[in-house]
Design an enzyme around this catalytic site. Structure first.
Site, PDB file in Angstrom:
ATOM      1  N   CYS A 116     -46.261 -77.929 -79.317  1.00 43.74           N
ATOM      2  CA  CYS A 116     -45.325 -77.794 -78.194  1.00 43.74           C
ATOM      3  C   CYS A 116     -46.060 -77.955 -76.866  1.00 43.74           C
ATOM      4  CB  CYS A 116     -44.567 -76.473 -78.286  1.00 43.74           C
ATOM      5  SG  CYS A 116     -43.131 -76.407 -77.176  1.00 43.74           S
ATOM      6  N   HIS A 219     -42.492 -76.582 -83.940  1.00 42.51           N
ATOM      7  CA  HIS A 219     -43.244 -75.336 -84.081  1.00 42.51           C
ATOM      8  C   HIS A 219     -43.536 -74.979 -85.542  1.00 42.51           C
ATOM      9  CE1 HIS A 219     -43.009 -73.886 -79.866  1.00 42.51           C
ATOM     10  NE2 HIS A 219     -41.953 -74.683 -79.842  1.00 42.51           N
ATOM     11  N   GLU A 221     -45.617 -72.870 -86.516  1.00 45.88           N
ATOM     12  CA  GLU A 221     -45.863 -71.422 -86.618  1.00 45.88           C
ATOM     13  C   GLU A 221     -44.601 -70.647 -86.949  1.00 45.88           C
ATOM     14  OE1 GLU A 221     -44.798 -71.839 -82.223  1.00 45.88           O
ATOM     15  OE2 GLU A 221     -45.644 -73.057 -83.831  1.00 45.88           O
TER      16      GLU A 221
END
Length: 243
Positions: A116, A219, A221
């Site tokens: 990002c 993302h 994560e």
């Protein structure tokens, strides 16, 4: 000591740039970054926030790979623009640190994954430009700033044939999550696109000529537990960092 344990190669050490909470005067980390790296076979370490050249050289030498995390908006000053009112809070400290850290990583050919803001920062630091606020400067039908939960697809991207991402995933398109209001405008000449959103934004890029320098706008994560492509991308960073 167990001789078999001693013979096993150590997991590659992955330095993750810190998230900054300006109001609380604190540095912090989303567990998903650490967990995704660990699950892929790496050892994650949150780096200190510093632009001291000697410290960053030491950290670059210690780490086998780097993950440039998400967070604050990239300062428009980095690409020679004035901030518009819709530009969010910036972190000059992160910009200064990551400028030096990226340069050191490239000089030493250390693997780098930008997530990002990480992709946006890499693009700006390498001479590209950003949209400071998509709804203002490039309105479109896709909402790139989704609401939770974040482990589900928000829109699709086309994966460009012949790129490392296409070789890794073997897919022409995939669904991705999306939590950003800034995005790549002009792609830096040192980077090449790997994935394009349905509304034409560069959502993944790489640097030819380096061992592994990738950035993704989505993302991993948040989605690594449920999304195989996200796990594969983090895994690619870890494999590159083993050499």
């Amino acid at each position: 000591m167990d001789e078999h344990a001693a013979a096993r190669p150590a997991n590659p050490l992955i330095g993750i740039t810190p998230l900054v909470d300006i109001e609380r005067e604190s540095y912090w980390m989303l567990p998903g970054y650490m967990q995704a790296v660990s699950a892929a076979g790496g050892t994650p370490v949150m780096l200190p926030l510093t632009d001291d050249a000697g410290t960053l050289e030491q950290l670059t030498d210690l780490c086998d790979g780097m993950l440039f995390s998400g967070g604050h908006d990239v300062s428009p000053a980095l690409y020679g623009a004035r901030p518009i009112p819709q530009c969010g809070t910036v972190s000059p400290e992160r910009d200064a640190m990551e400028s030096k850290l990226l340069q050191l990583a490239l000089e030493r050919d250390k693997p780098v994954l930008g997530v990002c803001r990480g992709l946006q920062f890499m693009n700006a630091a390498l001479g590209g430009t950003l949209y400071q606020d998509l709804p203002t400067e490039r309105p479109g039908a896709i909402d790139h700033d989704m609401q939770p939960p974040y482990d589900r697809p928000q829109h699709r991207v086309s994966v460009i044939d012949g790129t490392p991402l296409h070789a890794l995933l073997g897919a022409d398109s995939l669904g991705v999550n999306s939590r950003h209001h800034q995005a790549i405008n002009r792609l830096a000449s040192a980077l090449q696109p790997m994935a394009i959103s349905e509304d034409g934004l560069v959502e993944a890029a790489w640097m030819p000529g380096k061992r592994f320098v990738w950035g993704v706008q989505w993302h991993p994560e948040h989605a690594w537990r449920t999304d195989a492509p996200c796990r594969a991308i983090v895994g690619a960073l870890i494999r590159a960092s083993r050499h």
